[in-house]
Design an enzyme around this catalytic site. Structure first.
Site, short mmCIF file in Angstrom:
data_model
loop_
_atom_site.label_atom_id
_atom_site.label_comp_id
_atom_site.label_asym_id
_atom_site.label_seq_id
_atom_site.Cartn_x
_atom_site.Cartn_y
_atom_site.Cartn_z
N ASP A 1 -14.93 5.57 0.67
CA ASP A 1 -15.13 4.48 1.63
C ASP A 1 -14.28 3.29 1.19
O ASP A 1 -13.59 3.36 0.18
CB ASP A 1 -16.61 4.11 1.72
CG ASP A 1 -16.97 3.65 3.12
OD1 ASP A 1 -17.93 4.15 3.70
OD2 ASP A 1 -16.24 2.77 3.64
N ASP A 2 -14.33 2.21 1.95
CA ASP A 2 -13.50 1.05 1.61
C ASP A 2 -14.06 0.26 0.44
O ASP A 2 -13.32 -0.34 -0.32
CB ASP A 2 -13.38 0.12 2.83
CG ASP A 2 -12.73 0.84 3.98
OD1 ASP A 2 -11.54 1.16 3.85
OD2 ASP A 2 -13.41 1.12 4.98
N ASP B 1 -11.63 -4.89 2.74
CA ASP B 1 -12.60 -3.86 2.40
C ASP B 1 -14.04 -4.39 2.43
O ASP B 1 -14.98 -3.65 2.71
CB ASP B 1 -12.28 -3.28 1.01
CG ASP B 1 -11.05 -2.40 1.04
OD1 ASP B 1 -10.73 -1.89 2.13
OD2 ASP B 1 -10.41 -2.25 0.00
N GLY C 1 -10.34 -11.62 -14.71
CA GLY C 1 -9.27 -10.69 -14.39
C GLY C 1 -8.63 -10.14 -15.64
O GLY C 1 -9.16 -10.28 -16.75
N HIS C 2 -7.51 -9.53 -15.45
CA HIS C 2 -6.83 -8.90 -16.56
C HIS C 2 -5.34 -8.90 -16.23
O HIS C 2 -4.94 -8.55 -15.12
CB HIS C 2 -7.35 -7.46 -16.70
CG HIS C 2 -6.91 -6.81 -17.96
ND1 HIS C 2 -7.31 -7.25 -19.20
CD2 HIS C 2 -6.12 -5.73 -18.18
CE1 HIS C 2 -6.78 -6.48 -20.13
NE2 HIS C 2 -6.05 -5.56 -19.53
N CYS D 1 0.83 -1.20 0.00
CA CYS D 1 0.00 0.00 0.00
C CYS D 1 0.86 1.25 0.00
O CYS D 1 0.39 2.35 -0.25
CB CYS D 1 -0.95 0.00 1.19
SG CYS D 1 -2.26 -1.18 0.95
N ASP E 1 -10.77 -0.03 7.27
CA ASP E 1 -9.57 -0.85 7.12
C ASP E 1 -8.38 0.12 7.10
O ASP E 1 -8.36 1.05 6.30
CB ASP E 1 -9.76 -1.61 5.81
CG ASP E 1 -8.50 -2.06 5.16
OD1 ASP E 1 -7.58 -2.44 5.88
OD2 ASP E 1 -8.46 -2.07 3.91
N ASP F 1 -8.32 -3.33 -5.24
CA ASP F 1 -7.08 -3.08 -4.52
C ASP F 1 -5.94 -3.75 -5.27
O ASP F 1 -6.02 -4.93 -5.58
CB ASP F 1 -7.18 -3.75 -3.14
CG ASP F 1 -6.86 -2.78 -2.04
OD1 ASP F 1 -5.87 -2.06 -2.21
OD2 ASP F 1 -7.58 -2.76 -1.03
N LYS G 1 0.89 3.65 -3.14
CA LYS G 1 -0.24 4.49 -3.54
C LYS G 1 0.25 5.90 -3.86
O LYS G 1 1.25 6.35 -3.29
CB LYS G 1 -1.21 4.63 -2.35
CG LYS G 1 -2.26 3.57 -2.28
CD LYS G 1 -3.26 3.99 -1.20
CE LYS G 1 -4.34 2.98 -0.99
NZ LYS G 1 -5.34 3.45 -0.04
#
Ligand code: FAD
Length: 741
Positions: free
Chosen positions: A439-440, A480, A530-531, A407, A618, A457, A410
Site C-alpha cells: 500500500d502507499d 502517501d 533524519g539521516h 520515481c 497515489d 519515499d 525505482k
C-alpha cells in the site's frame, strides 16, 4: 572512484540573466566546461529573446519562436544548471546572490547580464514597454485584443516613444503585425515620438534621411523635439503643452537601469548601471562581472547596444576562466565601427557602416543571414548524453540509457514483488496495513485505537536545482499520507550527498531542507530528524508520520464494480523528465511539468474522503497501469479505460512518438503490459502513457458513478474521469482500453 559518481564542484560560476553576453558562456560550456566548476544560469524567465529578430517577427518574416532562445533546453544541452528565479539583490561581501523566496546562491564568480529597460515617466506609466522582450508579443496581442473589443469608428492611434534603432524598427514593422493578426481593427494611425531633433541620433545623417523617407512612405507620423510630460490611457501631453490622443503607447526609449540594480551594493554610473573596469569586473568586487546593457565600463561613453553585448561574450568567457585560474584578465575594447542593419519591414533594410548608408533589398538578405547564423547557434539543443565530452553525468553507462531520477529510479516492480514475497513477517495484529498487499503507507494500531500512518519515499535527483528538488520531494512523500486520509505530523529526512567541500554540502542540504520546509510549513509538519550520508549520487527523501483514524482511512484495494475512476493530475511526468535529460523538454512544457509536480494533492484527497471515495492510491513509479493493477488485483476486478480521457501534460504525446520515455517505462510495460486488452499496441504513444512513472503525480480515486461528477467539480482543473471499474471475466485484472469514438 567510479567515474559515473558525482562530486560537488569546487567552484561555482553563476550567470544572472541570459541575455546576449551570458548566453555565449552557456554555449561555450558545452564545448569547454571548466573542470571542477559548475555553471549555473539564474533567469526570471525560461526563454531569452534575440533583439535582432524582434522586428522581423512583427513584420511576419519569422515565426515568433525564431527569435527565442529556450533556456531550459540550452542549459540542459550544455550541462548548465538552470534556476528559474527572480534575483532580489547581492550580498557582495559574502559572494551571495539573493533570490526571491528561496535561499541565496553562493558564487565564486558572478556575471550580471540582466539588460536594461526603456526609460518611462514613472512606475505607473500607461502603455507597453518593449522590454522584457520575451513577453512583448503576448502583451501587445492582449492589448490589441482589448482594443479590438472596443472598436471605434476611427483609425486606431498608436504612438511609439523613442526614435532610436528599436523605435524606428518597431514603427516600420508593427503595422504589418496589426494587419496580419488584427485586420478587423481597421486602419492604424502610427506616430513615432522623439524628444531630440533627429531620429537615429547615433547614426550618420544619410541613415537618418533614409529612415525619415521610409517612415514618410509608410505614413508614420514623425514627431521630433517632443518630450512627453504626462500620459493618460487616451492621451499624452508634451512639455510644449501640445497633446496627442492615443489608444496605445509603446515605450522604446533609451535604456535605463532595472529596479534590481538599486539593491546591488556595488558602484554604479550616473544612470544606475554597474560600473566595471575594462575587464568587465565590477570596480567594487573582482568576482562580480557586469555585462551587456547592465554594466558600464568606466571612462567609456557608449550607447547601450546589443552589438557590444554580443562582442563581450568572448572576453567574458576568457575572463571568467582566467579569474578562477588566477591568471591576468583580458581587456575588452569596444568595436569602433560596426554594421547596423535596420529592418524596414518590406524585405529591405537600412545598412550603415561608418559614414556609408543605404536602403536596399540586399541589406535585408544580409541582415537575415547574420541574424539567422546567430540564432541558429542558440537554437541548437543536442542531447548531452550523445556528446563525446567530459561531463561527468553522461559517461559510463555504456550503450544503456542513463537511468532516470525521481520515481523513475525505482527498481523494477517485478524485482520488488519478488523480494517482498520472500519476507517472512509474523502475523502482527497491530499492523492494519503493511506490505501484504503493498500500500502507499503502513498503518499501525496504537494506544487509543487510532492509527499511525507511516510512509517513506526517496529518489535520486531529477533536477539540479536542490531547492526545487526539496519542494517536490516533500510533496511527493505527502501523497502517501493524503491518500490514506491521514494527517501528517512529522517528517524524517534522508539525504545522500555527493562528496565535496563542506560548504558545498551545506549549501545543497540547506536548499533541499528549505524547499521541503516550505511545503511542510503550512501543514505544521516539523522535520524531526533524519539521516544524511555521502554517496555517489544526490538522493533525497522523507519518512513521514501521520495520524489516521483506522475506521475512516481510505484504502487502496477496495474499489467496487461500476465505480468511476478519477485521475487528479495529468500524466507524462516521467516522459518530460526523460526529455529534459536529453535537452528535449521545451521551456513551456518544463514550466507546466514543474507546476504539476508542485501542486499538492491535499484538497483532492480531502474531497475524495468527504464524498465517499471507495478507494484511492497515489500514481507514482509504476505508472497508471501498475498502480491501477495494485488497486484491482486483490478483488480480481478489471477496468475499462478510455484512452483519450486520460489527461496528459503538454508535449508528452510528441515526445512519446519520438521514442522518448523514462528508463523505468519498459520495466513497467513488462510487468503490467500483459494486463492490457487493446487494439493499440503497448508501445503505441497513446498506450505508452499508461506505463509512465510519475514523480509527485496525481491520485487515482474510485468513487460511485453517481458521485463522480461532484468529485470532479471539487478537483483542480486537469483532473478527469478516465474509465470505470468492472468485474473480471478471468482470474486476473484486465485493463480494457478503448477510444472515445
Ligand atoms: C526591438 C529592439 C531592437 C533592437 N535592435 C538592436 C540592434 O539592431 N542592434 C543593437 O546593437 N541593439 C539593438 N537593440 C538593443 C539590444 O536589445 C540590447 O542592447 C541588448 O538586448 C542588451 O543585451 P543584454 O544581454 O545586456 O540584455 P538582454 O538581452 O535584455 O538580456 C537580459 C536578460 O536578463 C534577464 N533578467 C532581467 N532581470 C532579471 C532578474 N531580476 N533575474 C534574472 N534574470 C533577469 C532577462 O529576462 C533577459 O533575458 C534592440 C532592442 C530592441 C528592444
Amino acid at each position: 572512484m567510479n567515474a559515473s559518481e558525482e562530486t560537488l564542484p569546487k567552484n561555482d560560476i553563476v550567470l544572472l540573466g541570459a541575455g546576449h553576453t551570458n548566453a555565449h558562456i552557456i554555449r561555450m560550456w558545452r564545448m569547454k566546461a571548466l573542470s571542477e566548476t559548475r555553471l549555473t544560469c539564474v533567469s526570471n524567465l525560461t526563454t531569452a529573446t534575440y533583439s535582432g529578430m524582434v522586428a522581423g517577427t512583427l513584420a511576419g518574416q519569422y515565426h515568433a519562436s525564431r527569435n527565442e532562445i529556450d533556456l531550459v533546453r540550452l542549459c540542459a544541452a550544455c550541462n548548465v544548471r538552470f534556476i528559474h528565479a527572480q534575483a532580489t539583490g547581492l550580498d557582495s561581501d559574502n559572494n551571495l546572490l539573493l533570490l526571491d523566496n528561496r535561499p541565496p546562491l553562493k558564487f565564486d564568480a558572478l556575471s550580471i547580464g540582466i539588460g536594461s529597460q526603456p526609460q518611462t515617466l514613472s512606475a505607473e506609466d500607461i502603455g507597453l514597454t518593449i522590454k522584457p522582450m520575451q513577453t512583448f508579443l503576448p502583451r501587445l496581442s492582449a492589448k490589441l485584443q482589448e482594443l479590438a473589443s472596443l472598436k471605434k469608428d476611427r483609425p486606431l492611434r498608436i504612438a511609439i516613444v523613442g526614435g532610436g534603432t528599436a523605435g524606428v524598427e518597431l514603427a516600420f514593422c508593427l503595422p504589418k503585425f496589426i494587419q496580419r493578426q488584427f485586420g478587423k481593427l481597421g486602419p492604424v494611425e502610427l506616430h513615432l515620438i522623439e524628444k531630440g531633433s533627429q531620429i537615429l541620433s547615433d547614426m550618420p545623417p544619410r541613415a537618418q534621411i533614409l529612415a525619415q523617407h521610409e517612415l514618410a512612405r509608410q505614413k508614420v507620423h514623425l514627431k521630433r523635439n517632443c518630450t512627453i510630460k504626462s500620459a493618460r490611457s487616451d492621451c499624452v501631453e508634451f512639455e510644449n503643452q501640445e497633446t496627442l490622443p492615443v489608444d496605445l503607447l509603446i515605450w522604446a526609449t533609451s535604456a535605463t537601469a532595472l529596479k534590481l540594480h538599486s539593491p546591488i551594493n556595488l558602484p554604479k554610473d550616473e544612470r544606475g548601471f554597474l560600473l566595471t573596469r575594462n575587464t568587465l569586473q565590477s570596480v567594487g568586487n573582482d568576482s562580480v562581472f557586469a555585462v551587456g546593457d547592465a554594466g558600464t565600463v568606466e571612462n567609456q561613453k557608449l550607447a547601450k547596444a546589443g552589438v557590444y553585448a554580443v562582442r563581450q561574450g568572448a572576453i567574458l568567457w576568457k575572463n571568467l576562466r582566467n579569474y578562477l585560474l588566477g591568471v591576468p584578465l583580458k581587456k575588452w575594447r569596444p568595436q569602433k565601427t560596426f554594421l547596423t542593419l535596420i529592418n524596414s519591414g518590406d524585405s529591405r533594410a537600412i545598412a550603415t557602416y561608418g559614414q556609408f548608408s543605404t536602403h536596399a533589398r540586399w541589406c535585408w538578405h544580409l541582415k537575415n543571414w547574420i541574424d539567422s547564423r546567430f540564432i541558429d547557434k542558440y537554437q541548437y539543443y543536442p542531447d548531452p548524453s550523445k556528446m563525446q565530452h567530459r561531463h561527468k553525468q553522461v559517461r559510463n553507462h555504456g550503450n544503456k540509457p542513463m537511468p532516470c531520477g525521481g520515481c523513475g529510479c525505482k527498481v523494477s516492480a517485478s524485482v520488488l514483488a519478488d523480494c517482498l514475497s520472500k519476507i517472512k513477517n509474523p502475523t502482527a495484529e497491530q499492523v492494519l496495513l503493511g506490505i501484504q498487499p503493498p500500500d502507499d503507507a503502513a498503518l499501525v494500531k496504537y494506544g487509543s485505537g487510532d492509527a499511525v500512518a507511516a510512509t517513506t519515499d526517496f529518489f535520486t535527483a531529477f533536477t539540479e536545482d536542490p531547492y526545487l528538488l526539496g519542494r517536490i520531494t516533500a510533496l511527493n512523500a505527502l501523497n502517501d499520507l493524503y491518500v490514506k486520509g491521514a494527517h501528517p505530523t512529522a517528517a524524517l529526512a534522508m539525504a545522500i550527498l555527493p562528496p565535496g567541500s563542506q560548504s558545498q554540502q551545506i549549501n545543497i542540504l540547506d536548499n533541499l531542507l528549505a524547499g521541503a520546509a516550505e511545503e511542510f510549513r503550512d501543514l505544521n509538519v516539523p522535520i524531526v530528524g533524519g539521516h544524511t550520508i555521502e554517496g555517489p549520487k544526490l538522493t533525497f527523501g522523507f519518512t513521514l508520520l501521520g495520524d489516521a483514524v483506522a475506521e475512516t482511512v481510505m484504502q487502496k484495494t477496495t474499489p467496487s464494480p461500476t465505480d468511476c475512476l478519477i485521475l487528479t493530475k495529468p500524466l507524462g511526468i516521467g516522459v518530460l523528465l526523460a526529455a529534459h535529460m536529453r535537452a528535449a523538454c521545451k521551456s513551456n512544457w518544463w514550466e507546466t511539468l514543474r507546476d504539476t509536480m508542485l501542486s499538492s494533492n491535499l484538497t483532492a484527497a480531502q474531497s475524495a474522503k468527504r464524498l465517499g471515495a471507495t478507494a484511492a492510491t497515489d500514481v507514482s513509479g509504476f505508472g497508471l497501469a501498475g498502480h491501477l493493477h495494485e488497486m484491482l488485483v486483490t478483488q480480481n476486478l478489471s477496468a475499462d479505460i478510455v484512452l483519450e480521457s486520460i489527461p496528459q501534460l503538454p508535449g508528452v504525446q510528441e515526445l512519446l512518438s519520438q521514442g522518448i520515455e523514462s528508463t523505468l517505462a519498459p520495466h513497467n510495460r513488462e510487468s503490467f503490459g500483459r494486463n492490457l486488452k487493446s487494439k493499440t499496441k503497448a508501445l503505441d504513444p497513446a498506450t505508452a502513457i499508461l506505463f509512465d512513472p510519475q514523480t509527485s503525480g496525481g491520485l487515482l480515486i474510485t468513487i460511485n458513478k453517481h458521485k463522480a461528477e461532484d468529485l470532479l467539480t471539487a478537483l483542480a482543473p486537469g483532473a478527469a474521469i478516465i474509465g470505470k471499474v468492472k468485474k473480471s471475466d478471468g482470474n486476473r485484472p484486465v485493463l480494457q482500453l478503448s477510444h472515445s469514438c
